[in-house]
Design an enzyme around this catalytic site. Structure first.
Site, short mmCIF file in Angstrom:
data_model
loop_
_atom_site.label_atom_id
_atom_site.label_comp_id
_atom_site.label_asym_id
_atom_site.label_seq_id
_atom_site.Cartn_x
_atom_site.Cartn_y
_atom_site.Cartn_z
N CYS A 82 -0.22 -57.85 -19.39
CA CYS A 82 -1.21 -56.79 -19.20
C CYS A 82 -2.22 -56.80 -20.35
O CYS A 82 -3.02 -57.72 -20.44
CB CYS A 82 -0.49 -55.46 -19.03
SG CYS A 82 -1.41 -54.30 -18.05
N HIS A 177 3.88 -55.76 -15.52
CA HIS A 177 4.91 -55.44 -16.52
C HIS A 177 6.30 -55.79 -16.00
O HIS A 177 6.98 -54.93 -15.46
CB HIS A 177 4.88 -53.93 -16.83
CG HIS A 177 3.67 -53.50 -17.59
ND1 HIS A 177 3.65 -53.41 -18.95
CD2 HIS A 177 2.44 -53.15 -17.17
CE1 HIS A 177 2.45 -53.02 -19.34
NE2 HIS A 177 1.71 -52.86 -18.28
N GLU A 179 8.83 -56.21 -17.77
CA GLU A 179 9.83 -55.61 -18.66
C GLU A 179 10.25 -54.22 -18.21
O GLU A 179 11.26 -53.71 -18.68
CB GLU A 179 9.31 -55.60 -20.11
CG GLU A 179 8.24 -54.58 -20.44
CD GLU A 179 6.86 -54.93 -19.90
OE1 GLU A 179 6.72 -55.97 -19.24
OE2 GLU A 179 5.93 -54.15 -20.12
#
Ligand code: GLN
Length: 203
Positions: A82, A177, A179
């Site tokens: 990002c 994202h 994560e």
């Protein structure tokens, strides 16, 4: 070199802890990197999501812009998500006045490229390089790659044609994202690059 990979997360701003936790869960030894001395000790770097204009503004007084650029040119594996993808782009559209990137990826990236209605969304994306199942991707005011130079490889495209993941040698940049959606395969791919890089450096 034997042992766990030693990697850094650039910790100037953004979702640093999520990346650090995911990398640790994959067996990496993780350093939060704010200083050139810390960068010099790691064999790979994650640039997290957050706000790219802030990461840029902090990187300069922290004396990190040139060391990171030098490390990228030297071949250090870097994963940018990002805002981190924005920081890796050679060319930037819709940056704030004077905004700079570290560069390295031969791409043009547009910040905040999804419309207001859909600026944050989660979806399943097919990423051929990662195989099945599809990637669960969380987009949060993410950028889109609008142009890809001859050196960069596209890894993922949305149904509307938006390019959201690219790779170029030691660099991996993604608009979303992984994560926060439990997706580990990009970080595993990054750690594989780190292992290669460590072996080359030790040779
Ligand atoms: N919009 C942010 C930027 O321009 C990126 C958002 C994110 O990292 N989730 O840097």
């Amino acid at each position: 070199m034997a042992g766990n990979p030693h990697v850094g997360v650039l910790a100037l701003q953004g979702d640093v802890r999520e990346h650090a936790a995911l990398l640790a869960s994959l067996g990496a030894e993780v350093t939060l990197v704010r200083r050139p001395e810390e960068l010099a000790r790691v064999d790979g770097l994650v640039i997290p999501g957050g706000e790219s204009s802030v990461i840029d503004k902090l990187a300069r007084p922290f004396g990190m812009q040139h060391p990171i650029r030098d490390a990228i040119s030297a071949g250090l594996p870097v994963l940018g998500t990002c805002a981190g993808l924005i920081m890796l782009a050679d060319r930037l559209a819709d940056g704030i006045e004077g905004q700079q990137t570290f560069g390295g990826l031969d791409v043009l990236v547009r910040r905040n490229a999804f419309g207001r209605q859909v600026d944050s969304f989660e979806g399943a994306i097919h990423v051929p390089a990662l195989g099945e199942p599809a990637v669960r991707a969380a987009f949060i005011r993410g950028p889109v790659v609008e142009d890809v130079g001859s050196d960069a490889v596209v890894l993922a495209v949305l149904d509307d044609g938006s390019i959201v993941a690219v790779e170029q040698g030691n660099l991996l940049g993604i608009s979303f994202h992984p994560e926060i959606s439990g997706e580990t395969r990009f970080h595993e791919r990054f750690l594989a690059r780190v292992a290669e890089w460590t072996a080359v450096r030790a040779a």
